[in-house]
Design a protein around this motif. Structure first.
Motif, PDB file in Angstrom:
ATOM      1  N   PRO A   2     -26.922  20.449 -28.050  1.00 34.88           N
ATOM      2  CA  PRO A   2     -27.272  19.081 -28.463  1.00 34.88           C
ATOM      3  C   PRO A   2     -26.263  18.528 -29.457  1.00 34.88           C
ATOM      4  O   PRO A   2     -25.590  19.272 -30.171  1.00 34.88           O
ATOM      5  N   ALA A   3     -26.159  17.184 -29.485  1.00 36.11           N
ATOM      6  CA  ALA A   3     -25.268  16.548 -30.456  1.00 36.11           C
ATOM      7  C   ALA A   3     -25.727  16.854 -31.877  1.00 36.11           C
ATOM      8  O   ALA A   3     -24.923  17.043 -32.785  1.00 36.11           O
ATOM      9  N   LYS A   4     -27.048  16.879 -32.069  1.00 34.01           N
ATOM     10  CA  LYS A   4     -27.623  17.270 -33.357  1.00 34.01           C
ATOM     11  C   LYS A   4     -28.488  18.501 -33.154  1.00 34.01           C
ATOM     12  O   LYS A   4     -29.320  18.534 -32.241  1.00 34.01           O
ATOM     13  N   ASP A  31     -24.167  16.258 -40.911  1.00 29.94           N
ATOM     14  CA  ASP A  31     -24.242  15.155 -39.956  1.00 29.94           C
ATOM     15  C   ASP A  31     -24.759  15.592 -38.588  1.00 29.94           C
ATOM     16  O   ASP A  31     -25.325  14.778 -37.853  1.00 29.94           O
ATOM     17  N   ASP A  32     -24.544  16.854 -38.242  1.00 32.40           N
ATOM     18  CA  ASP A  32     -24.932  17.318 -36.907  1.00 32.40           C
ATOM     19  C   ASP A  32     -26.229  18.115 -36.906  1.00 32.40           C
ATOM     20  O   ASP A  32     -26.515  18.855 -35.977  1.00 32.40           O
ATOM     21  N   ARG A 302     -23.982  27.806 -31.856  1.00 34.11           N
ATOM     22  CA  ARG A 302     -23.604  26.679 -31.003  1.00 34.11           C
ATOM     23  C   ARG A 302     -22.586  27.101 -29.938  1.00 34.11           C
ATOM     24  O   ARG A 302     -22.628  26.618 -28.801  1.00 34.11           O
TER      25      ARG A 302
END
Length: 335
Positions: A2-4, A31-32, A302
């Motif tokens: 996921p982006a975040k 930010d993430d 990640r």
């Protein structure tokens, strides 16, 4: 990926949620990362913690939190006596997670977590942040280059402020030996013992240990001294305590061999001495060590890689803490 990264945190009354490592503040500043839920059995404390980091949803049952929020990743804190049960639940339900040390009140609990994680190829990280010190990075380079020659000894001292900080930070259970599994040895001693094993690259045994609780009058020790010996004969001295009379710490890290000695005192200056040189340099971590450890764990997950520091890495540390505790008790030096 996921982006975040959607992160949930368990038992945030643990002091490292907002103080010292301050994982919640670090996560809220990434930010993430999105904090999707905070849990603690104490409704008042979890609400206070949430208010400090942008008011994510709060829960008093972590199972309900996980069912409702379905996070990508979990940061697990909490009282030491409940850590093993929490870890097994997360493993059973397939959540990748980072759990604060010591992951239990005895080595057998950590061993069971490690065995289950290995059997399921689960991601279980341990944030042993002292490994990210500039001292450790330089020591590893010099060891790899053979610049120390045969190693003689390592010395690590980590002396933190009075144990009164734990009740002040909503973690009074740290003064209960049944819940905490001991005092500064099981908590702070994890770092020094891990660095000894990490830098020597060898198994070790405890050859001496003494614990003291005479100053603060608590049921857990406020000072511990442990002697280690690696399989090849490298000696280690680990000193930890809650004896600094004010905010801050008192620390020293040293590694010594035939051809070189390197040491750092209080995180400020690193001195390297060889046969033909004596160099002292100022050192500053580019960011808090806890942030580096947390970010490294999330980045490894990640990328689909194993944890940078895993529960399997922590097993021998927990075993040596048990050895030291038992030895101190048998010799009457645990009070």
């Amino acid at each position: 990926m996921p982006a975040k990264i959607r992160v949930a945190a368990i038992e945030v009354s643990h002091w490292h949620s907002l103080y010292d490592a301050a994982y919640l503040r670090l996560l809220a500043g990434m930010d993430d990362v999105q904090l999707v839920g905070l849990h603690d059995p104490d409704a008042v404390v979890v609400a206070e913690r949430a208010a400090a980091v942008g008011a994510p949803p709060v829960f008093t049952d972590y199972r309900a939190m996980l069912e409702k929020t379905r996070p990508d990743f979990v940061v697990a804190l909490g009282a030491h006596a409940r850590m093993a049960e929490t870890a097994q639940y997360l493993l059973d339900h397939g959540y990748p997670f980072m759990m604060e040390k010591p992951m239990g009140v005895r080595a057998a609990e950590v061993e069971a977590i490690a065995a289950r994680a290995a059997a399921t190829q689960a991601f279980v990280a341990v944030p042993l942040s002292q490994r990210y010190q500039p001292f450790v990075a330089r020591a590893r380079r010099m060891l790899d280059e053979g610049r120390f020659g045969p190693l003689s000894h390592l010395y690590f001292r980590l002396n933190r402020p009075t144990s009164a900080r734990y009740p002040a930070w909503n973690s009074p259970w740290m003064l209960d030996p049944a819940v905490a599994g001991g005092g500064c040895l099981r908590n702070l001693g994890s770092h020094g013992i891990d660095l000894f094993l990490h830098l020597t690259g060898e198994p070790a045994r405890v050859t001496g240990a003494q614990l003291s609780a005479r100053v603060h009058g608590q049921r857990v020790e406020d000072y511990a001294s442990v002697l280690l010996r690696s399989s090849s004969g490298v000696l280690g001295t680990i000193e930890v305590g809650n004896m600094n009379p004010r905010v801050g710490g008192d620390g020293e890290w040293k590694i010594s061999g035939r051809d070189a000695l390197m040491k750092v005192v209080d995180d400020r200056r690193m001195r390297t001495v060889t046969h033909d040189s004596d160099e002292t340099v100022d050192i500053r971590e580019p960011e808090p060590l806890a942030l580096t450890a947390l970010r490294d764990a999330l980045d490894h997950w990640r990328r689909g890689e194993p944890p940078p520091i895993s529960v399997q890495d922590f097993v021998p540390v927990a075993e040596l803490i048990d050895q030291a505790s038992a030895l101190a008790a048998s010799r009457g030096s645990s009070s």
